[in-house]
Write an enzyme that holds these catalytic residues in place. Structure first.
Site, mmCIF file in Angstrom:
data_model
loop_
_atom_site.group_PDB
_atom_site.id
_atom_site.type_symbol
_atom_site.label_atom_id
_atom_site.label_comp_id
_atom_site.label_asym_id
_atom_site.label_seq_id
_atom_site.Cartn_x
_atom_site.Cartn_y
_atom_site.Cartn_z
ATOM 1 N N CYS A 120 2.009 -2.325 4.165
ATOM 2 C CA CYS A 120 2.056 -1.159 3.286
ATOM 3 C C CYS A 120 1.871 -1.625 1.848
ATOM 4 C CB CYS A 120 3.375 -0.401 3.424
ATOM 5 S SG CYS A 120 3.468 0.997 2.300
ATOM 6 N N HIS B 47 6.888 -0.406 11.953
ATOM 7 C CA HIS B 47 6.264 -1.659 11.506
ATOM 8 C C HIS B 47 7.097 -2.783 12.121
ATOM 9 C CE1 HIS B 47 3.153 -0.317 8.611
ATOM 10 N NE2 HIS B 47 3.832 0.818 8.747
#
Ligand code: HMG
Ligand code: MG
Length: 312
Positions: A241, A210
């Site tokens: 997330c 990420h």
């Protein structure tokens, strides 16, 4: 320094990219997005997840979505995230041929994400992997929080190695090490790979960054130096997330493909087609992209300038 000549990108936009979006995207639009992505040449696309619909509402149409894209499995591996036997049963009934199971290297994140400690998660995952393999499916394994946990902070790479090795031992053909909240750095990637590659062949490792702190491409570069040749990425940089507040999307696939072009690495993805797929979904979401390449491309396109810089 010799880098891989060829890499495989696992396109996680339809799952990791969309799972956190509040705006409900219709099943047909998701299917179109997946078709667009397949048309770019992607070999692996993570299409959806069979998880608790009340936990991840955006993925609650998995049963309807998968049949709409199933035919694409002639040209790409279509992966579905599966947390337990219930999810596997649903996936199997629809003809899913590849699943991804997921756990983490920190207990607190796992508790919040899947309501299980690491050790409890293995009690769940083990029968899922066994049954999936029995049915002839391929199984990919995720190790979340491999480079830091939003609740526990530092994660010891020994723990990552232990979890990855266990997943491999159960039969996962590939282990994707997840930088869930984007706290990894080239140094921590190096430390983790120094350890993990003692036990697991580099061909089985994938990296899933990420880009929360802008380190994803630098981390990928480090992975390439170690010979890693599978990277997860999300079209347009979509994502976040649900159980890691503030985490932003994965590295944008456009940025990764462009890096590959700059380095002369074949990744098999058509960048022009990819920008169309991403722009269509981003416009539906009403969001700007986080992809530097896509920003530059869109600006250049609007100004009628040359869209690409020369690459070596
Ligand atoms: P639980 O509550 O412990 O499950 O959830 P349970 O077995 O106790 O069941 C409770 C209820 O959920 C029951 O319904 C089940 O039927 C239902 P009731 O009888 O009360 O009406 N249920 C299900 N329904 C549909 N599909 C299922 C399913 N399972 C149970 N598969 C569970 C445990 C893991 C299922 C839950 O916590 C969950 O779904 N969590 C969502 C996790 C998730 O999707 N997180 C995001 C993906 S992971 C990620 O993004 C990280 C990654 O990208 C890598 C990285 O970046 O690090 C992969
Ligand atoms: Mg992720």
């Amino acid at each position: 320094m010799s880098l891989p000549k060829k890499i495989r990108i696992v396109e996680v936009g339809p799952r990791d990219g969309l799972q956190n979006e509040k705006k409900v995207i219709s099943t047909e639009l998701k299917a179109q997005f997946i078709r667009d992505l397949s048309d770019t040449g992607h070999q692996t696309i993570e299409v959806t997840s069979f998880v608790r619909p009340d936990r991840i509402p955006q993925m609650s149409d998995a049963k309807e979505l998968f049949p709409l894209v199933r035919d694409l499995d002639k040209s790409a591996d279509l992966v579905c995230l599966v947390p337990n036997l219930k999810g596997l049963e649903l996936a199997a009934s629809l003809g899913v041929k590849e699943i991804a199971v997921f756990t983490a290297s920190s207990d607190t994140f796992n508790q919040r994400n899947i309501n299980a400690t690491i050790s409890q998660s293995f009690e769940r995952i083990e029968p899922v992997i066994k049954e999936a393999l029995n049915q002839g499916m391929k199984v990919r394994g995720y190790v979340s929080t491999a480079f830091g946990c939003p609740y526990e902070g530092y994660v010891n790479p020994e723990k990552v190695r232990e979890v990855a090795k266990r997943l491999e031992g159960l039969g996962c053909y590939e282990l994707s090490l997840g930088d869930t909240v984007g706290t990894g750095s080239p140094l921590s990637v190096s430390r983790a790979l120094d350890l993990i590659l003692k036990d697991i062949d580099v061909s089985k490792i994938a990296l899933h960054f990420h880009d929360t702190r802008g380190m994803a491409l630098a981390n990928i570069m480090k992975g390439l130096e170690y010979g890693v040749s599978v990277f997860d990425a999300s079209a347009g940089g979509l994502g976040g997330c649900p159980y890691a507040k503030g985490a932003t999307g994965n590295v944008a696939t456009e940025d990764l493909v462009y890096l590959c072009q700059c380095l002369g690495i074949d990744c098999g993805v058509d960048l022009d087609k990819l920008t169309h797929a991403s722009r269509r979904m981003l416009s539906e979401l009403g969001k700007p992209t986080t992809s530097k390449f896509l920003q530059a491309y869109s600006n250049a396109k609007d100004a009628n300038e040359s869209l690409y810089l020369p690459t070596p």
